[in-house]
Design an enzyme around this catalytic site. Structure first.
Site, PDB file in Angstrom:
ATOM      1  N   HIS A  58      -6.257   6.490  -2.583  1.00 34.50           N
ATOM      2  CA  HIS A  58      -7.000   5.424  -1.907  1.00 34.50           C
ATOM      3  C   HIS A  58      -6.539   4.635  -0.798  1.00 34.50           C
ATOM      4  CE1 HIS A  58      -4.791   2.874  -4.463  1.00 34.50           C
ATOM      5  NE2 HIS A  58      -5.309   1.749  -3.767  1.00 34.50           N
ATOM      6  N   ASP A  59      -5.096   4.930  -0.692  1.00 29.01           N
ATOM      7  CA  ASP A  59      -4.478   4.134   0.412  1.00 29.01           C
ATOM      8  C   ASP A  59      -3.513   5.121   1.022  1.00 29.01           C
ATOM      9  OD1 ASP A  59      -5.398   1.480   0.354  1.00 29.01           O
ATOM     10  OD2 ASP A  59      -4.086   0.768  -1.067  1.00 29.01           O
ATOM     11  N   HIS A 111       0.783  -1.230  -0.144  1.00 30.45           N
ATOM     12  CA  HIS A 111       0.024  -0.034   0.034  1.00 30.45           C
ATOM     13  C   HIS A 111       0.918   1.216  -0.020  1.00 30.45           C
ATOM     14  CE1 HIS A 111      -3.636  -2.375   0.429  1.00 30.45           C
ATOM     15  NE2 HIS A 111      -2.984  -3.006   1.418  1.00 30.45           N
ATOM     16  N   HIS A 171       1.887   1.638  -5.636  1.00 27.84           N
ATOM     17  CA  HIS A 171       0.829   0.709  -5.657  1.00 27.84           C
ATOM     18  C   HIS A 171      -0.462   1.864  -6.348  1.00 27.84           C
ATOM     19  CE1 HIS A 171      -3.029  -1.231  -5.028  1.00 27.84           C
ATOM     20  NE2 HIS A 171      -3.401  -0.416  -3.890  1.00 27.84           N
TER      21      HIS A 171
END
Length: 185
Positions: free
Chosen positions: A152-153, A110, A114
C-alpha cells in the site's frame, strides 16, 4: 505467462518483460537472505503473530534483520498454504515479496515496518468473524488482501501531496497535479 489464478496480473502488457523476469528468477539468486529459514528469535515472534496484544512489530523488526515485511508475509502465506492453494511458485513469491520490500524507502513512517504493521492488522482482521470463513473458501481473496496491505505504500517518498505540489516534484508534475500519493498515478 502464469497459468495460476493469482498470475492473471501477468496478462497486463509489460513491454520490458521485467515483471516476468523477476517472477521467473530462481530463489537461489537471493539465497544470501536465507529466506525460508528463520532464526529462533524470529520464530518466537512469529508464534505470536496471530495475536493483537502479544505481537510487537518493533521488536519483531529488530530480529528480522531489516526484513519484517517479507518474513511476516511468508509466515502468513505458509500458515494458510496459499502458495499451493493459489498455484504460485515459492521461488517466484519469495522474489516478488523481497523486491516489494526493497522498494520501500528509508523514511520515518511510510516504510517496510509500517507495511508489516498493516499486514499484521490485516491478518488479524481476516481471522475474525465473517472474514475468516470467507477467506477459507476463497484463498485468493486472503492473498490479495495480504498483497494490498504489503504494497500500500510502495515507494512512498514520505511526504504529503501538498509538499510535493509546493516543491513541484517530478512525480507531481508527471501525474498532472492529481493527488498522486493517494492515487499512485
Amino acid at each position: 505467462r502464469s497459468a495460476s489464478p493469482a498470475g492473471l496480473f501477468l496478462k497486463r502488457k509489460d513491454s520490458s518483460g521485467r515483471v516476468e523476469k523477476l517472477l521467473v528468477q530462481k530463489a537461489e539468486n537471493i539465497s544470501y537472505h536465507n529466506f525460508s529459514k528463520f532464526s529462533p528469535e524470529v520464530n518466537n515472534w512469529l508464534k505470536k503473530a496471530d495475536t493483537w496484544d502479544k505481537f510487537d512489530i518493533w521488536q519483531f523488526a529488530e530480529v528480522a534483520n531489516g526484513y519484517p515485511l517479507s518474513r511476516l508475509m511468508l509466515h502468513y502465506v505458509d500458515q494458510h498454504n496459499l502458495l499451493n492453494r493459489c498455484q504460485i511458485s515459492r521461488d517466484a513469491f519469495i522474489n516478488y515479496i523481497r523486491a516489494l520490500e526493497d522498494g520501500y524507502l528509508d523514511v520515518p513512517y511510510h516504510n517496510n515496518l509500517h507495511a508489516a504493521d498493516v499486514l499484521h492488522a490485516t491478518h488479524f482482521m481476516l481471522n475474525s468473524g465473517t472474514f475468516r470463513e470467507l477467506c477459507e473458501k476463497r484463498p485468493l481473496l486472503r492473498l490479495a488482501a495480504y498483497f494490498s496491505a504489503a504494497a500500500h505504500d510502495f515507494k512512498h517518498p514520505g511526504t504529503n501531496n501538498e509538499f510535493a505540489c509546493n516543491m513541484q516534484s517530478e512525480v507531481h508534475i508527471s501525474c498532472e497535479r492529481r493527488k498522486f500519493l493517494t492515487n499512485l498515478c
